[in-house]
Design a protein around this motif. Structure first.
Motif, mmCIF file in Angstrom:
data_model
loop_
_atom_site.group_PDB
_atom_site.id
_atom_site.type_symbol
_atom_site.label_atom_id
_atom_site.label_comp_id
_atom_site.label_asym_id
_atom_site.label_seq_id
_atom_site.Cartn_x
_atom_site.Cartn_y
_atom_site.Cartn_z
ATOM 1 N N ALA A 174 -72.429 31.702 -5.238
ATOM 2 C CA ALA A 174 -71.171 31.218 -6.083
ATOM 3 C C ALA A 174 -70.703 31.859 -6.838
ATOM 4 O O ALA A 174 -71.546 32.363 -7.756
ATOM 5 C CB ALA A 174 -71.439 29.766 -6.492
ATOM 6 N N THR A 175 -69.398 32.337 -6.918
ATOM 7 C CA THR A 175 -68.741 33.241 -7.991
ATOM 8 C C THR A 175 -67.554 32.342 -8.529
ATOM 9 O O THR A 175 -66.912 31.729 -7.833
ATOM 10 C CB THR A 175 -68.543 34.630 -7.579
ATOM 11 O OG1 THR A 175 -67.643 34.275 -6.546
ATOM 12 C CG2 THR A 175 -69.617 35.337 -7.039
ATOM 13 N N LYS B 166 -67.996 36.603 -12.124
ATOM 14 C CA LYS B 166 -69.107 36.535 -12.410
ATOM 15 C C LYS B 166 -70.019 35.427 -11.478
ATOM 16 O O LYS B 166 -69.290 34.691 -10.950
ATOM 17 C CB LYS B 166 -69.512 35.917 -13.916
ATOM 18 C CG LYS B 166 -68.986 34.763 -14.172
ATOM 19 C CD LYS B 166 -69.278 34.378 -15.651
ATOM 20 C CE LYS B 166 -70.722 34.466 -15.856
ATOM 21 N NZ LYS B 166 -71.028 33.817 -17.454
ATOM 22 N N VAL B 167 -71.420 35.528 -11.086
ATOM 23 C CA VAL B 167 -72.126 34.749 -10.358
ATOM 24 C C VAL B 167 -72.322 33.400 -11.330
ATOM 25 O O VAL B 167 -72.688 33.481 -12.463
ATOM 26 C CB VAL B 167 -73.238 35.266 -9.869
ATOM 27 C CG1 VAL B 167 -74.138 34.221 -9.433
ATOM 28 C CG2 VAL B 167 -73.135 36.412 -9.040
ATOM 29 N N THR B 168 -71.930 32.193 -10.753
ATOM 30 C CA THR B 168 -72.462 30.875 -11.372
ATOM 31 C C THR B 168 -73.489 30.322 -10.836
ATOM 32 O O THR B 168 -73.812 29.322 -11.280
ATOM 33 C CB THR B 168 -71.049 29.975 -11.003
ATOM 34 O OG1 THR B 168 -70.736 29.910 -9.889
ATOM 35 C CG2 THR B 168 -69.685 30.601 -11.837
ATOM 36 N N GLY B 169 -73.874 30.661 -9.776
ATOM 37 C CA GLY B 169 -75.174 30.058 -9.110
ATOM 38 C C GLY B 169 -75.305 30.636 -7.813
ATOM 39 O O GLY B 169 -74.760 31.352 -7.338
ATOM 40 N N THR C 100 -78.614 23.985 -5.905
ATOM 41 C CA THR C 100 -77.968 25.465 -6.454
ATOM 42 C C THR C 100 -78.755 25.815 -7.859
ATOM 43 O O THR C 100 -78.989 24.908 -8.668
ATOM 44 C CB THR C 100 -76.354 24.898 -7.116
ATOM 45 O OG1 THR C 100 -75.730 24.739 -6.018
ATOM 46 C CG2 THR C 100 -75.864 26.204 -7.676
ATOM 47 N N LEU C 101 -79.088 26.928 -7.834
ATOM 48 C CA LEU C 101 -79.869 27.467 -8.945
ATOM 49 C C LEU C 101 -78.912 28.269 -9.827
ATOM 50 O O LEU C 101 -78.132 29.150 -9.311
ATOM 51 C CB LEU C 101 -81.371 28.371 -8.460
ATOM 52 C CG LEU C 101 -82.204 27.810 -7.534
ATOM 53 C CD1 LEU C 101 -83.233 28.536 -6.954
ATOM 54 C CD2 LEU C 101 -82.616 26.487 -8.007
ATOM 55 N N THR C 102 -79.195 28.271 -11.145
ATOM 56 C CA THR C 102 -78.472 29.030 -12.183
ATOM 57 C C THR C 102 -79.398 29.880 -13.055
ATOM 58 O O THR C 102 -80.436 29.339 -13.284
ATOM 59 C CB THR C 102 -77.832 27.902 -12.821
ATOM 60 O OG1 THR C 102 -78.346 27.023 -13.695
ATOM 61 C CG2 THR C 102 -76.731 27.206 -12.019
ATOM 62 N N ALA C 103 -78.438 30.858 -13.599
ATOM 63 C CA ALA C 103 -79.330 31.551 -14.662
ATOM 64 C C ALA C 103 -78.200 32.418 -15.258
ATOM 65 O O ALA C 103 -77.108 32.205 -14.926
ATOM 66 C CB ALA C 103 -80.194 32.589 -13.692
ATOM 67 N N ASN D 22 -70.210 40.835 -13.254
ATOM 68 C CA ASN D 22 -70.938 41.568 -14.314
ATOM 69 C C ASN D 22 -72.372 41.056 -14.548
ATOM 70 O O ASN D 22 -73.253 41.566 -15.502
ATOM 71 C CB ASN D 22 -70.266 41.244 -15.668
ATOM 72 C CG ASN D 22 -69.999 39.738 -16.022
ATOM 73 O OD1 ASN D 22 -70.341 38.948 -15.672
ATOM 74 N ND2 ASN D 22 -68.681 39.787 -16.903
ATOM 75 N N ASN D 23 -72.764 39.907 -13.940
ATOM 76 C CA ASN D 23 -74.160 39.399 -14.087
ATOM 77 C C ASN D 23 -75.091 39.456 -12.845
ATOM 78 O O ASN D 23 -75.900 38.738 -12.649
ATOM 79 C CB ASN D 23 -74.063 37.819 -14.719
ATOM 80 C CG ASN D 23 -73.361 37.117 -13.778
ATOM 81 O OD1 ASN D 23 -72.850 37.408 -12.783
ATOM 82 N ND2 ASN D 23 -73.603 35.760 -13.864
#
Length: 418
Positions: free
Chosen positions: A229-230, A234-237, A244-247, A373-374
Motif C-alpha cells: 500500500a502506498t 511512500k509505502v504505508t503498509g 496489514t503490517l507497517t514499518a 522513499n522508504n
C-alpha cells in the motif's frame, strides 16, 4: 527505526542481519514455515566469488541453439512456457550478449561478489556458523582437448579481471580432486579458482536466522505478502494474509515473487524465474567422492561436497513458475555425478529438488532505492543469490540507514531498467 523485510531466503535473512547490526528494529515476513525453504533450500552449494559471470555473453545465442538440439544441455526451453513474459525476458537477455555489455555486467557482478567474499570472511570471524563450509576452490573441468583449447577465452577473462586462477593438467586435476583418478581417461584438464568456497546454503541461512533472533529480529512466518500500500510517494503498509503490517522502511527480498508484488505499485522489472534442479545424496565411498566443487564445463553441472553429502546442481530451464520434477532432468544431472564420481555417492537415495532463481537479463542484482522513499530492493540475484547475499545485503542495509555503502552503487539500481 522499524524495518520490515519481505522474504526469509538467504537474501532476506542476511538483510535482517545487517539491519539489526545497524541498530534497527527488524521483522522478517514470509509465507512459509521457516527460512530458506524455496530457492535457498537446495541450490548447488557454491560460493562463486570468482566464478561470477553473466549468462548473457558473446556466442551464447549460437550455443543456445545447439543446446536446444541436445538431449543433455545446460539450457532447456519449455514451449508451453513461451508466453509474452518469457519472450520479453529472452529478448532483453539477447540484447546483453555483446562484448561491451558483457564487460560492463561482469564488472558489476564481480564488484558485488568480491565485496560479499569479504563479508563472508568477516562473518565467520564473528559467528560460529556451521554449514558444511569448505574453502578449497572450484575446479572447472574440461573433458576434451578441444574444450580445453576453447578455455583460453575464459582464462583471458580471468586475467582481465585479476581473478586468481591456475591452469591444471590431468595430474594436477587429480591432485585437486583425487577421486578423478578413477576416471582419468575422461578428463583433459581444468582451471582452478582457489578463491571460491562451498557449503549448504539452507544450513547457513537457518544458522544466520538464529543469530538474527538473538539480536532481536522477529520472524513472522506463515504470512503471505499480498500487496504493498502506498500514498504520496511512500509505502504505508504491506497487506498480508495476517493483516496489514507497517514499518518505517521496507526491504523487498521476495526473490521471484518480487516482480509480481512490485508491479502492483508501478515498478515493473524484468525478473524471470529461471528453473534449476539439484540432487543431494549421502557419501558412500570417501575415496570416490569429490572434496570441493567441480564444474563440468561440458554440461554446466556442478558437483559439490558437503561434510557427509554430495550436492549436484545444474540446468537452466525457461518454464515459467512450473515446479514439476521431470525424470529426464534428473537423468541429466545424475549422469554427470555417476560418470565422474562413480560409487562416490548413493545416487539411488538422492533427494531430487527444483527451485526458481530470480534472474535479470544482465545477471546483475537490483539493489537500493526505488521511487518510494522508504522502499528498498535486494532482488534479482539469479543463480548467485548465496554468493552475493552478504555483500548485497550489507550494501542495502547501508542505503536504508543513510550511510555510504562500501562499494560503488553505479549500475546496481533499478534505474538501469527505467
Amino acid at each position: 527505526m522499524k524495518v520490515l523485510v519481505l522474504g526469509s531466503g538467504v537474501i532476506g535473512v542476511s538483510s535482517a542481519w545487517y539491519l539489526a547490526r545497524a541498530g534497527h528494529e527488524v521483522t522478517v515476513v514470509d509465507r512459509l514455515e521457516g527460512p530458506a525453504m524455496e530457492t535457498s533450500h537446495a541450490n548447488a552449494g557454491m560460493l562463486s566469488f570468482d566464478h561470477s559471470t553473466p549468462w548473457a555473453a558473446p556466442g551464447v545465442p549460437l550455443k543456445a541453439i545447439r543446446w536446444l538440439l541436445q538431449d543433455m544441455a545446460p539450457l532447456y526451453i519449455n514451449p508451453k512456457a513461451l508466453d509474452m513474459r518469457a519472450l520479453r525476458f529472452l529478448a532483453r537477455m539477447l540484447g546483453q550478449c555483446t562484448t561491451a555489455r558483457f564487460q560492463v555486467n561482469k564488472a558489476r557482478m564481480l564488484r558485488v561478489a568480491r565485496y560479499s567474499a569479504g563479508c563472508f570472511k568477516q562473518l565467520r570471524e564473528e559467528l560460529p556458523l556451521h554449514y558444511d563450509g569448505r574453502c578449497q576452490g572450484t575446479l572447472e573441468l574440461y573433458r576434451t582437448e578441444k574444450d580445453l583449447a576453447d578455455a583460453d577465452a575464459n582464462v583471458a577473462i580471468l586475467k582481465r579481471y585479476d581473478i586468481p586462477h591456475a591452469f591444471l593438467d590431468v595430474d594436477a586435476c587429480i591432485r585437486q580432486e583425487p577421486a578423478l583418478a578413477n576416471v582419468r581417461e575422461k578428463i583433459a584438464g581444468g582451471v582452478l579458482l582457489p578463491g571460491d568456497e562451498t557449503g549448504d546454503c539452507h544450513k547457513f541461512t537457518c544458522a544466520l536466522a538464529e543469530a538474527c533472533e538473538t539480536m532481536g529480529v522477529t520472524f513472522q512466518m506463515n504470512t503471505r505478502v499480498d500487496a504493498i500500500a502506498t500514498d504520496n510517494g511512500k509505502v504505508t503498509g504491506v497487506r498480508t494474509s495476517n493483516g496489514t503490517l507497517t514499518a518505517d522502511r521496507y526491504v523487498m527480498a521476495l526473490g521471484c515473487e518480487s516482480a509480481r508484488v512490485l508491479s502492483g505499485v508501478g515498478i515493473h522489472l524484468p525478473i524471470y524465474p529461471l528453473k534449476g534442479y539439484s540432487l543431494t545424496m549421502p557419501v558412500l565411498d570417501e575415496d570416490r567422492a569429490p572434496q570441493s566443487t567441480l564444474m563440468d564445463q561440458k554440461y554446466k553441472v556442478a558437483i559439490t561436497r558437503f561434510d557427509h553429502r554430495i550436492r549436484v546442481g545444474g540446468v537452466a530451464e525457461i518454464a515459467g513458475n512450473n515446479k514439476d520434477l521431470p525424470p529426464q532432468r534428473r537423468a541429466a544431472i545424475e549422469y554427470v555425478v555417476r560418470d565422474l564420481f562413480p560409487g562416490g555417492g548413493d545416487v539411488e537415495a538422492a533427494e531430487f529438488w527444483t527451485g526458481l532463481r530470480p534472474m535479470t537479463p544482465d545477471s546483475v542484482p537490483i539493489l537500493g532505492h526505488t521511487r518510494y522513499n522508504n522502499l528498498f530492493l535486494n532482488i534479482g540475484h539469479g543463480t548467485l543469490g548465496w554468493t552475493m547475499s552478504l555483500g548485497s545485503s550489507r550494501f542495502v542495509a547501508d542505503v536504508v540507514s543513510g550511510r555510504t555503502p562500501g562499494i560503488d552503487p553505479e549500475g546496481l539500481g533499478v534505474d538501469r531498467y527505467a
